[in-house]
Design an enzyme around this catalytic site. Structure first.
Site, PDB file in Angstrom:
ATOM      1  N   ILE A  12      -7.086  -2.291  -5.310  1.00 17.78           N
ATOM      2  CA  ILE A  12      -6.939  -1.580  -6.578  1.00 17.78           C
ATOM      3  C   ILE A  12      -6.437  -2.525  -7.665  1.00 17.78           C
ATOM      4  O   ILE A  12      -6.925  -2.513  -8.799  1.00 17.78           O
ATOM      5  CB  ILE A  12      -5.999  -0.365  -6.424  1.00 17.78           C
ATOM      6  CG1 ILE A  12      -6.499   0.564  -5.314  1.00 17.78           C
ATOM      7  CG2 ILE A  12      -5.903   0.400  -7.735  1.00 17.78           C
ATOM      8  CD1 ILE A  12      -5.539   1.692  -4.970  1.00 17.78           C
ATOM      9  N   THR A 123       1.420   7.295  -4.501  1.00 18.23           N
ATOM     10  CA  THR A 123       0.381   7.989  -3.746  1.00 18.23           C
ATOM     11  C   THR A 123       0.699   9.467  -3.589  1.00 18.23           C
ATOM     12  O   THR A 123       1.875   9.863  -3.584  1.00 18.23           O
ATOM     13  CB  THR A 123       0.254   7.356  -2.339  1.00 18.23           C
ATOM     14  OG1 THR A 123      -0.595   8.148  -1.505  1.00 18.23           O
ATOM     15  CG2 THR A 123       1.615   7.259  -1.662  1.00 18.23           C
ATOM     16  N   ASP A 124      -0.343  10.269  -3.423  1.00 15.77           N
ATOM     17  CA  ASP A 124      -0.139  11.693  -3.170  1.00 15.77           C
ATOM     18  C   ASP A 124       0.469  11.953  -1.795  1.00 15.77           C
ATOM     19  O   ASP A 124       0.975  13.037  -1.511  1.00 15.77           O
ATOM     20  CB  ASP A 124      -1.444  12.473  -3.322  1.00 15.77           C
ATOM     21  CG  ASP A 124      -2.576  12.016  -2.406  1.00 15.77           C
ATOM     22  OD1 ASP A 124      -2.354  11.124  -1.552  1.00 15.77           O
ATOM     23  OD2 ASP A 124      -3.701  12.529  -2.559  1.00 15.77           O
ATOM     24  N   GLU A 125       0.464  10.949  -0.922  1.00 12.79           N
ATOM     25  CA  GLU A 125       0.967  11.137   0.431  1.00 12.79           C
ATOM     26  C   GLU A 125       2.473  11.370   0.485  1.00 12.79           C
ATOM     27  O   GLU A 125       3.009  11.808   1.510  1.00 12.79           O
ATOM     28  CB  GLU A 125       0.577   9.945   1.306  1.00 12.79           C
ATOM     29  CG  GLU A 125      -0.926   9.806   1.463  1.00 12.79           C
ATOM     30  CD  GLU A 125      -1.325   8.766   2.491  1.00 12.79           C
ATOM     31  OE1 GLU A 125      -0.699   8.730   3.574  1.00 12.79           O
ATOM     32  OE2 GLU A 125      -2.266   8.001   2.219  1.00 12.79           O
ATOM     33  N   TYR A 147       4.716   4.986   6.201  1.00 10.19           N
ATOM     34  CA  TYR A 147       4.149   4.494   4.945  1.00 10.19           C
ATOM     35  C   TYR A 147       4.537   5.391   3.780  1.00 10.19           C
ATOM     36  O   TYR A 147       5.093   4.933   2.776  1.00 10.19           O
ATOM     37  CB  TYR A 147       2.625   4.398   5.037  1.00 10.19           C
ATOM     38  CG  TYR A 147       1.959   4.402   3.681  1.00 10.19           C
ATOM     39  CD1 TYR A 147       2.220   3.389   2.759  1.00 10.19           C
ATOM     40  CD2 TYR A 147       1.082   5.430   3.308  1.00 10.19           C
ATOM     41  CE1 TYR A 147       1.629   3.395   1.499  1.00 10.19           C
ATOM     42  CE2 TYR A 147       0.489   5.440   2.057  1.00 10.19           C
ATOM     43  CZ  TYR A 147       0.767   4.424   1.162  1.00 10.19           C
ATOM     44  OH  TYR A 147       0.189   4.439  -0.085  1.00 10.19           O
ATOM     45  N   LYS A 151       6.975   4.778   0.413  1.00  5.54           N
ATOM     46  CA  LYS A 151       6.535   4.954  -0.974  1.00  5.54           C
ATOM     47  C   LYS A 151       7.403   5.988  -1.687  1.00  5.54           C
ATOM     48  O   LYS A 151       7.720   5.825  -2.876  1.00  5.54           O
ATOM     49  CB  LYS A 151       5.061   5.360  -1.022  1.00  5.54           C
ATOM     50  CG  LYS A 151       4.090   4.272  -0.628  1.00  5.54           C
ATOM     51  CD  LYS A 151       4.183   3.052  -1.544  1.00  5.54           C
ATOM     52  CE  LYS A 151       3.655   3.350  -2.954  1.00  5.54           C
ATOM     53  NZ  LYS A 151       3.684   2.120  -3.806  1.00  5.54           N
ATOM     54  N   ASN A 177      -8.467   6.517  -2.737  1.00  2.76           N
ATOM     55  CA  ASN A 177      -9.380   5.657  -3.489  1.00  2.76           C
ATOM     56  C   ASN A 177     -10.546   5.190  -2.630  1.00  2.76           C
ATOM     57  O   ASN A 177     -10.411   5.019  -1.416  1.00  2.76           O
ATOM     58  CB  ASN A 177      -8.643   4.415  -3.986  1.00  2.76           C
ATOM     59  CG  ASN A 177      -7.842   4.642  -5.257  1.00  2.76           C
ATOM     60  OD1 ASN A 177      -7.864   3.828  -6.169  1.00  2.76           O
ATOM     61  ND2 ASN A 177      -7.105   5.747  -5.319  1.00  2.76           N
ATOM     62  N   ASN A 246     -12.655  15.085   6.533  1.00  2.42           N
ATOM     63  CA  ASN A 246     -13.082  13.819   7.121  1.00  2.42           C
ATOM     64  C   ASN A 246     -14.441  13.944   7.799  1.00  2.42           C
ATOM     65  O   ASN A 246     -15.228  12.994   7.820  1.00  2.42           O
ATOM     66  CB  ASN A 246     -12.034  13.321   8.121  1.00  2.42           C
ATOM     67  CG  ASN A 246     -10.797  12.793   7.428  1.00  2.42           C
ATOM     68  OD1 ASN A 246     -10.789  12.599   6.215  1.00  2.42           O
ATOM     69  ND2 ASN A 246      -9.745  12.570   8.199  1.00  2.42           N
TER      70      ASN A 246
END
Length: 319
Positions: A12, A123-125, A147, A151, A177, A246
């Site tokens: 990115i 991130t949306d996570e 992770y 964040k 992304n 997915n």
């Protein structure tokens, strides 16, 4: 404006740098990148000779180096991060060290040197999973992977430096992304490169995990809007507008690569796998005029074509 872009040789970050310089933007750009497995100087080859670009090989956790750079810059766009969930499940150490301590190092140095603005890419996570509807920026954080927890920690640190010290911090939280130059560990390039090579691909669980898909070009355009017109202390969601399970994504990639479901292995779901992410990006739309320009169908087809015609890049990157 003299702009420091951390992680600017990654997927990115490099797109952000290439697009900024391609638009004849008057800003100068310094890329700071450690060149781990996910960073690649080749990602900046098309702009390597631009006099506005300087590349520095280094670590965001190196305070003397960061100080020497920020003393000569006006703003930071902070992309640098460990970002692969599966790697964080195997070992979270690098994620905490880079994402939390590295961000804190940058924030402390930015405060010391009076940096004009600091755009922190997240991130949306960090929100965990949502069954229905979409998160607004006021949603409490509830990360489930090492992770996303790292964040979330970096987000909270960034906001703390704004609230405590008045540092102009602006946070973006994006959805998944996709696009060219993405490392083959991530699902779109992983599936694409394996399918193009005649190999097999792993689908976690029942394939019902759902994500919103965002073209990297739309993401980077939104980051520029936040940099130029965002408000200090604010969070902005960046979404792509197309949600797929997915299994649905796998179906599209199979079709694009001319393969069938016989190429798919159904594997045990990973631990703590969030079922669904969805961000409400109306704030970025209403305040900044952001709208995604890339529809998923042609965007995904163009991405597959890029990997088809850039085999040397991904075969070298995957080593």
């Amino acid at each position: 404006m003299r702009l420091l872009v951390t992680g600017g040789a990654g997927f990115i970050g490099s797109h952000f740098v290439r697009s900024l310089l391609a638009d004849d933007d008057p800003r100068t750009v310094t890329v700071l990148d450690l060149l781990t497995y996910a960073g690649n100087r080749a990602n900046l080859a098309s702009v390597a000779d631009d006099p506005r670009l300087t590349f520095v090989h280094g670590d965001i956790r190196d305070r003397p180096l960061v100080d020497s750079l920020l003393a000569e810059h006006d703003a930071v766009v902070h992309f640098a991060a460990e970002s692969h969930v599966d790697r964080s499940i195997a070992s979270g150490t690098d994620f905490v060290s880079t994402n939390v301590l590295g961000t804190q190092t940058l924030l402390e140095s930015a405060l010391h040197h009076g940096i004009d603005r600091f755009v922190h890419i997240s991130t949306d996570e960090v929100y965990g999973s949502i069954e229905s509807g979409s998160w607004t920026e006021e949603q409490p954080l509830a990360p489930n992977s090492p992770y996303s927890a790292s964040k979330a920690g970096s987000d909270l640190l960034a906001l703390a430096y704004h609230r405590t010290h008045g540092l102009d911090v602006r946070i973006t939280r994006c959805s998944n992304n996709y696009g060219p130059y993405q490392h083959p560990e991530k699902v779109v390039p992983l599936f694409t490169t394996r399918l193009l090579d005649g190999g097999r691909v792993p689908l976690y669980g029942d394939g019902k995990n759902s994500r919103d898909w965002l073209h990297v070009d739309d993401h980077c355009r939104a980051v520029r809007l936040v940099l130029d017109a965002g408000r200090a202390g604010e969070i902005y969601h960046i979404g792509g507008g197309t949600e797929l399970t997915n299994r649905e994504l796998t179906e599209r990639l199979l079709q694009a690569c001319g393969r069938t479901w016989d190429s798919v292995d159904h594997v045990t779901d990973r631990p703590g796998h969030d079922l669904r992410y969805s961000v409400d990006w109306s704030k970025a739309r209403d305040e900044l005029g952001y709208r995604p320009h890339h529809d998923l169908a042609p965007g995904l087809a163009e991405t597959v074509d890029w990997y088809r015609t850039h085999r040397d890049w991904w075969q070298e990157t995957a080593r």
